[in-house]
Design a protein around this motif. Structure first.
Motif, short mmCIF file in Angstrom:
data_model
loop_
_atom_site.label_atom_id
_atom_site.label_comp_id
_atom_site.label_asym_id
_atom_site.label_seq_id
_atom_site.Cartn_x
_atom_site.Cartn_y
_atom_site.Cartn_z
N ILE A 1 0.41 -1.33 -0.21
CA ILE A 1 -0.11 -0.02 0.46
C ILE A 1 0.48 1.71 -0.05
O ILE A 1 0.59 1.97 -0.61
CB ILE A 1 -0.73 0.37 1.13
CG1 ILE A 1 -2.23 -0.65 0.92
CG2 ILE A 1 -1.62 1.04 1.38
CD1 ILE A 1 -3.40 -0.56 -0.22
N THR A 2 1.73 0.78 0.45
CA THR A 2 2.60 2.48 0.93
C THR A 2 3.36 2.35 -0.80
O THR A 2 3.63 3.89 -1.08
CB THR A 2 3.62 2.39 2.18
OG1 THR A 2 3.43 1.91 2.87
CG2 THR A 2 4.57 2.97 2.01
N GLU A 3 3.74 1.36 -0.93
CA GLU A 3 4.83 1.80 -2.84
C GLU A 3 3.48 2.35 -3.57
O GLU A 3 3.66 3.45 -3.48
CB GLU A 3 4.64 0.18 -3.03
CG GLU A 3 6.54 0.28 -3.28
CD GLU A 3 6.62 -0.93 -3.66
OE1 GLU A 3 6.23 -1.37 -4.65
OE2 GLU A 3 7.00 -1.29 -2.82
N GLN A 4 2.31 1.67 -3.45
CA GLN A 4 1.15 1.98 -4.27
C GLN A 4 0.76 4.04 -4.05
O GLN A 4 0.80 4.64 -4.98
CB GLN A 4 -0.04 1.43 -4.34
CG GLN A 4 0.13 0.15 -5.08
CD GLN A 4 -1.26 -0.52 -4.73
OE1 GLN A 4 -2.43 0.11 -5.03
NE2 GLN A 4 -1.09 -2.42 -5.31
N TYR A 5 0.22 3.87 -2.59
CA TYR A 5 0.37 5.09 -2.32
C TYR A 5 1.86 6.25 -2.70
O TYR A 5 1.71 7.03 -3.41
CB TYR A 5 0.28 5.72 -0.88
CG TYR A 5 -0.46 6.81 -0.30
CD1 TYR A 5 -1.68 6.79 -0.40
CD2 TYR A 5 1.01 7.92 -0.25
CE1 TYR A 5 -2.02 8.35 0.26
CE2 TYR A 5 -0.07 9.25 0.69
CZ TYR A 5 -1.41 8.99 0.22
OH TYR A 5 -1.31 9.95 1.18
N LEU A 6 2.77 6.39 -2.83
CA LEU A 6 4.28 6.68 -3.06
C LEU A 6 3.94 7.14 -4.34
O LEU A 6 4.51 8.49 -5.04
CB LEU A 6 5.36 6.45 -2.13
CG LEU A 6 5.35 6.33 -0.58
CD1 LEU A 6 6.87 6.05 -0.36
CD2 LEU A 6 5.07 7.88 -0.20
N THR A 7 3.22 6.44 -5.27
CA THR A 7 3.41 6.31 -6.95
C THR A 7 2.42 7.15 -7.13
O THR A 7 2.80 8.11 -7.93
CB THR A 7 3.21 5.05 -7.42
OG1 THR A 7 3.91 3.47 -6.70
CG2 THR A 7 3.73 4.95 -8.80
N ILE A 8 1.49 7.13 -6.91
CA ILE A 8 0.37 8.40 -6.89
C ILE A 8 1.19 9.55 -6.70
O ILE A 8 1.14 10.44 -7.20
CB ILE A 8 -0.56 7.21 -6.42
CG1 ILE A 8 -1.19 6.62 -6.37
CG2 ILE A 8 -1.75 9.25 -6.32
CD1 ILE A 8 -2.97 6.02 -6.36
N ILE A 9 1.74 9.41 -4.68
CA ILE A 9 1.86 10.88 -4.93
C ILE A 9 2.64 11.47 -5.97
O ILE A 9 2.84 12.53 -6.88
CB ILE A 9 1.97 11.26 -3.85
CG1 ILE A 9 1.35 10.32 -2.70
CG2 ILE A 9 2.68 12.00 -3.38
CD1 ILE A 9 -0.07 11.46 -2.30
N ASP A 10 4.11 10.83 -6.29
CA ASP A 10 5.51 11.52 -7.27
C ASP A 10 4.14 11.52 -8.70
O ASP A 10 4.55 12.30 -9.42
CB ASP A 10 5.65 9.89 -7.35
CG ASP A 10 7.09 10.16 -6.20
OD1 ASP A 10 7.04 11.05 -5.84
OD2 ASP A 10 7.83 8.99 -6.06
#
Lengths: 256, 185
Positions: A36-45
């Motif tokens: 989840i953290t990975e996906q979340y950060l991808t979106i923010i990026d």
């Protein structure tokens, strides 16, 4: 994986997180935090790359996710476990569950029949709106916010003069109380708007307003409003005699 | 009173706003039990098929309202498009409705976002009431829903809110102490 998500579609980081969890078919109570953290950060990026202004709250959540992730990866010493609780995700899970509940409630609300959307009332019925039962003296029938709002509207209607001779007016609240009392002796009910004629100066407005509040406090009048935006009415509560005998020494009022 | 039914029907029609049982008793000088019976009768009559008006219990009173199925027709009367409540506004409203009295910090903790703008909008639409100030440092305002909120959604009272799934509630003091922050800092 490609993420195609518009951030503005989400009302906040919890909403986005909930969406990610749902779309991964995860159990809220057992979030795979790394994923989840990975996906979340991808979106923010992505948002950043598109030069979109990512709201601070989304970044705060990103930091929290990373924090939780790091704690999950670290071996747990007994001391730490005692200090910080067992599952580092617990707090987030609680918030997500509660948030989900209100999100569902919001959807329920949206499905309720709403005035002006699904249900309509007779328009502009010019009836005596004061028929409505006001809980006697329990509280002002209108809220302070509405009263202040009405006053603000009146103030904006008053034009500011550019040139004028400066004359110090000595307005006294008790004079205005007397004036209002006189008018309310003649009519038991007066519309608030009628008190503020166009010729009024700013100071006069303020003193009139104070006088109205003072009279309300003394339980001589009641201020009522039935519907939003409808007129605010002043009703005499005390008898006409009581009002007329109202002699006020300026010093008892605490105004200068 | 033999024509109690006609009188009550006319009162409700003319008043336009939800009229409470107490007020109807005042106005008609009739027995509350009788009035209740009359209202039940009227409600039934108006709920027959083929009628465009319903008699509903709303915000602690009784009010004639249009039948929801006629909405597409009645919208033609509207001069301007009515601004719908946004998802954020509904979410905030839901939190306030179920948790009132609630402070802005509590709302923001639950939503995870700044809610000042939404609160202002809701106040301007008269859906909220300021219930007072919380007795903690900073004396933040406590928000609750207004009477108009009940009218807008056609609710009898706050107990009439849709029931939500139960679950363990958050400690509100946590929200106050650490708005938008994790608890473990």
């Amino acid at each position: 994986m490609t993420v195609d998500i518009k951030l503005e579609k989400f009302s906040g980081p919890l909403d986005l997180l909930l969406h990610l969890i749902k779309s991964q078919e995860m159990d809220i109570c057992d979030i795979r935090i790394v994923e989840i953290t990975e996906q979340y950060l991808t979106i923010i990026d992505q948002m950043k790359q598109l030069d979109l202004d990512v709201a601070g709250e989304f970044l705060v959540m990103a930091a929290q996710l990373i924090h939780i992730k790091s704690r999950m990866l670290l071996p747990v010493s007994e001391e730490l476990a005692e200090e910080e609780g067992e599952d580092p995700r617990a707090e987030l899970v609680k918030r997500l569950l509660e948030y989900q509940r209100y999100k569902q409630a919001a959807q329920l609300f949206d499905r309720l029949p709403q005035l002006e959307r699904d249900i309509f009332l007779p328009q502009g019925s010019g009836t005596d709106l004061l028929l409505e039962d006001a809980p006697q003296d329990a509280e002002l029938t209108i809220s302070l916010y509405q009263l202040a709002n009405a006053f603000h509207q009146l103030m904006t209607q008053v034009k500011t003069e550019v040139f004028h001779e400066v004359i110090r007016e000595n307005l006294s609240v008790s004079d205005y109380i007397a004036m209002i009392s006189r008018r309310l002796t003649e009519h038991s009910r007066i519309c608030l708007r009628d008190f503020f004629q166009s010729g009024y100066q700013r100071t006069e407005l303020v003193v009139t307003f104070l006088a109205l509040l003072e009279l309300t406090r003394m339980r001589m009048i009641r201020i009522e409003q039935v519907n939003s935006f409808s007129d605010i009415w002043l009703t005499r509560v005390a008898s006409a005699d009581q009002l007329q005998q109202l002699h006020l020494a300026e010093e008892t009022l605490d105004y200068e | 009173m033999s024509d109690l039914k006609a009188v009550i029907e006319a009162f409700l029609f003319v008043a336009g706003f939800p009229v409470s049982l107490d007020k109807l008793a005042d106005l008609t000088e009739a027995d509350k039990a009788d009035i209740k019976e009359v209202i039940a009768g009227l409600t039934q009559e108006y709920s027959r098929p083929g009628r465009g008006i319903r008699l509903l219990e709303v915000a602690g009173g009784y009010q004639f309202r249009s039948d929801p199925t006629l909405a597409p027709w009645l919208r033609r009367l509207q001069k301007e498009r009515v601004q719908r409540l946004s998802a954020a506004a509904l979410e905030t409203l839901a939190i306030i409705a179920y948790r009132q009295p609630v402070t802005r910090a509590e709302i923001e903790y639950l939503r995870g976002v700044d809610s000042g703008g939404v609160l202002k909008t809701l106040l301007e639409r008269h859906l909220l009431r300021i219930l007072g100030k919380k007795d903690i440092p900073g004396r933040p305002l406590l928000y609750g829903t207004s009477r108009y909120f009940l009218e807008l959604f056609g609710l009898k009272d706050l107990n009439d809110l849709p029931t939500l799934k139960e679950f363990s509630a958050l400690d509100p003091e946590l929200a106050e102490a650490l708005p938008l922050e994790p608890s473990d800092q």
